[in-house]
Design a protein around this motif. Structure first.
Motif: not given
Lengths: 260, 297
Positions: A68, A154, A70, A212-213, A239, A158, A215, A162
Motif C-alpha cells: 500500500n 483494497g 497511498n 483504508a485499513q 474514503l 485505497t 477497506l 488517496y
C-alpha cells in the motif's frame, strides 16, 4: 472530458516527478519486504512468534498489505493540483478550459488512473518478491485464499482514493508546500495514531487512514487490543465521501477565485 | 460583430479600484494598443476579458460572449499573459501538446505553431532553460494553436530584444492586416507599439483617459500651435476662445484654434506673425501629457 483527462495525464507524465515518486515507492516497499522476510517466523522475546513464518499462509497477505503506497498517490494528487498554482500554469489551464469545474473533474478522473497505475505497479512488484520468498521458504502459494484478492482490491481502491484525496486537498490549500506537509503529517502522524490504537479508533475509523485499513480488513493482532474498524464497504464509502467532499469544496472555492 | 467589447467595466481589489468604468471596442482587422503606466489597470482589464478575473460590474465580451461561456476558447481567442506561466521541467513542445489535447486540436498544431514563432529548434528543450524572449515566443505559439481571429496580448514585448520587438511588430500587423484578426496589445512603453497599432486606448489609474485612432492622437487635433510674433497677439487669441501660453518672450503656445484660424485672426488684427507651426506632438508626448506622469517611458 476524455480529452481533458488525457491532458491531465500528459501534465504528470511530461515532468520527472512521477518516476521519482515510483522509484521511492518501490524502494520503500522493498525495505518493508526485506523486513518482513528477515523477521518472518522470528520469535518475539516472550517466546511467541511475532510474525508468521514464510511457509505460514498468513504471511503472504501480510506482505501484500505492505504494497500500500497511498502516501505516494496522495502526494501525486496534491502536486497535480498545487503544481498549477506554483508554476502559474493554472492561468493557461483555465484559458484552455474556462469552465473550471470541468478542470477539477478531469483531475479527479486522471487521479483514478494515476492511483490505479501506481497500485498495479506496487502490487505486481510486491507479489513477485513475496511469492518468490514464500516458494523459497518452502510454503505453498494460493493467491485466491486468505483474503488475498480482497487485499489486492483494497490496496488498489485505497491508492486511488488517496490520489483523489490529494487532489481535493491541493485544490483547497493551493500552496504546494503547505498541502504536502499538511497531508504527510496528517497521514503519517495524526492518522496513524488515531487509527492504530483501538481506544482511539472510535475517532480513527472515520478518518481516511482508518477507512483504508477497514477497506483492506487489516486487523492483525498488534498486541494493543481488538480493532474497532468499520466494515470494508463502510471504509470505502468513508474514503469516497472525503474525496467528494474535498472536490466539492475545492470546486466551490476555485471557481470563485480570481486568477491574478 | 465587434470582436472585443469592454462595457463599463469596473473591478476593485480591496480598497484599490483597479479598473473604473472602462469601455472600448476592438474591431476585426485592426491592432489596438492598450497603453498606460504600470499599475494603470491594463492587466486587470485583459484578465477580466479572459474570464480569469470576475468584474464587479460591467461586461467584457469576445465575439459578443463572455469568455467563460465559450466552448472552444482556443479557436476563438489567443491570449498571451505573463511569460512565467510554464512548468520549468516541461519541454516547449509538451507544453503545447497538453493545450492541444485539452482543446481537442489536431496533433500537428504544436510543431506548426513553434515553427511560426521561430522556436522549432528549441521544441524539445525544457522551458526552465529558456530566456524571457523565448518564453514570450512560446506563449505566442500557445495563442496561435487554435488559429483564432482574436488576440489578446499583455505586454508581449517584455523581455524581447530589439530584433524580437521588430519581429513582433511585423507579426502583429500581419495577424491583423493579412488574416483579419482583431489584436489587442497592452504596453507601458509607447515606443514598442507606436509603429504597430491602428488605434490607441490610454488608461491611467484605472480610468480611460483617451481613445482614438493613431492619426487622431498624433495628428493636429491633439496638439498645440506655436506662434511667433513681436506684436501683442495674446489678448486677441484669448478673445477668440483660444488657450494661450507664453512659452518665452514672443513665442506663444496656442490651443483651441488651428493654424488657419490663427492666421486669419492675425490678418484681421493686422498682427505680423513670423512663425505659425503645429506642434506635431508625437504619441509619446500625448501619452505623457494624458497620463500625467513620466512612468514607463
Amino acid at each position: 472530458m476524455t480529452n481533458l483527462i488525457r491532458a491531465e495525464l500528459q501534465k504528470l507524465f511530461t515532468t520527472r516527478l512521477w518516476w521519482a515518486m515510483a522509484l521511492v515507492m518501490l524502494a520503500l516497499t522493498s525495505l518493508g519486504l526485506v523486513f518482513l522476510i528477515t523477521t518472518a517466523g522470528a520469535p518475539a522475546p516472550n517466546g511467541q512468534p511475532a510474525l508468521p513464518a514464510l511457509d505460514d499462509p498468513a504471511w503472504l497477505p501480510l506482505a501484500l498489505s505492505n504494497a500500500n503506497g497511498n502516501i505516494f498517490t496522495m502526494i501525486l494528487g496534491i502536486v497535480l493540483m498545487t503544481g498549477e498554482y506554483r508554476y502559474q500554469t493554472i492561468t493557461g489551464t483555465f484559458l484552455t478550459t474556462p469552465k473550471r469545474g470541468r478542470v477539477i473533474a478531469a483531475k479527479l478522473g486522471a487521479g483514478v488512473i494515476i492511483g490505479a497505475f501506481f497500485a498495479v505497479v506496487s502490487l505486481l512488484f510486491t507479489a513477485v518478491v513475496a511469492v518468490t520468498a514464500v516458494l523459497i521458504g518452502g510454503g505453498a502459494v494460493d493467491l485466491t485464499a486468505n483474503r488475498i484478492p480482497q487485499l489486492a482490491v483494497g490496496v488498489l481502491a485505497t491508492m486511488i482514493l488517496y490520489a483523489l484525496f490529494g487532489i481535493g486537498l491541493g485544490a483547497l490549500v493551493r500552496n504546494q508546500v503547505a498541502a504536502l506537509i499538511g497531508g504527510i503529517v496528517w497521514a503519517f502522524v495524526i492518522e496513524s495514531v488515531l487509527s492504530s490504537f483501538p481506544a482511539l479508533q472510535t475517532v480513527g475509523k472515520w478518518l481516511p487512514g482508518g477507512a483504508a485499513q477497514a477497506l483492506m480488513s487489516i486487523d492483525f493482532d498488534t498486541g494493543l487490543g481488538e480493532s474497532n474498524l468499520l466494515p470494508a464497504w463502510g471504509g470505502a464509502l468513508v474514503l469516497i465521501g472525503y474525496a467528494l467532499l474535498f472536490a466539492v469544496v475545492a470546486n466551490l472555492t476555485t471557481t470563485r477565485r480570481d486568477i491574478t | 460583430m465587434t470582436a472585443i467589447e469592454i462595457r463599463n467595466l469596473s473591478k476593485s481589489f480591496g480598497a484599490v479600484r483597479a479598473v473604473d468604468d472602462v469601455s472600448f471596442t476592438v474591431e476585426a482587422g485592426t491592432v489596438t494598443g492598450y497603453l498606460g503606466p504600470n499599475g494603470a489597470g491594463k492587466t486587470t482589464t485583459l484578465r477580466s476579458l479572459l474570464g480569469l478575473v470576475t468584474p464587479d460590474s460591467g461586461e467584457a465580451l469576445v465575439n459578443g460572449r463572455r469568455y467563460a461561456g465559450l466552448d472552444h476558447p482556443l479557436n476563438e481567442v489567443g491570449a498571451v499573459l505573463e511569460a512565467t506561466s510554464f512548468h520549468p521541467g516541461r519541454t516547449a513542445r509538451d507544453h503545447l501538446r497538453i493545450m492541444t489535447t485539452a482543446a481537442g486540436l489536431p496533433a500537428s498544431r504544436p510543431d506548426e505553431a513553434l515553427e511560426q514563432v521561430g522556436l522549432a529548434d528549441a521544441a524539445r528543450k525544457r522551458v526552465g532553460g529558456f530566456s524571457l524572449g523565448m518564453r514570450q515566443r512560446l506563449a505566442l505559439a500557445g495563442a496561435l494553436l487554435g488559429q483564432p481571429k482574436i488576440f489578446i496580448l499583455d505586454e508581449p514585448a517584455n523581455g524581447l530584444d530589439p530584433a524580437g520587438i521588430q519581429w513582433l511588430r511585423g507579426f502583429l500587423r500581419h495577424l491583423a492586416h493579412d488574416t483579419g484578426a482583431a489584436v489587442l496589445v497592452s504596453s507601458h512603453v509607447l515606443a514598442e507599439v507606436e509603429q504597430t497599432v491602428d488605434n490607441v486606448v490610454i488608461i491611467a489609474k484605472g480610468r480611460l483617459v483617451r481613445q482614438g485612432s493613431l492619426a487622431e492622437l498624433t495628428g493636429n487635433g491633439g496638439g498645440a500651435v506655436r506662434v511667433k510674433t513681436k506684436d501683442d497677439f495674446a489678448p486677441a487669441l484669448r478673445a477668440a476662445g483660444a488657450e494661450v501660453e507664453e512659452v518665452e518672450p514672443g513665442v506663444l503656445k496656442v490651443r483651441g484654434l488651428d493654424a488657419e484660424e490663427i492666421g486669419r485672426l492675425a490678418l484681421d488684427q493686422r498682427v505680423l506673425l513670423t512663425e505659425v507651426a503645429h506642434e506635431r506632438s508625437d504619441l509619446q508626448s500625448v501619452f505623457l501629457e494624458l497620463t500625467g506622469e513620466g512612468a514607463g517611458a
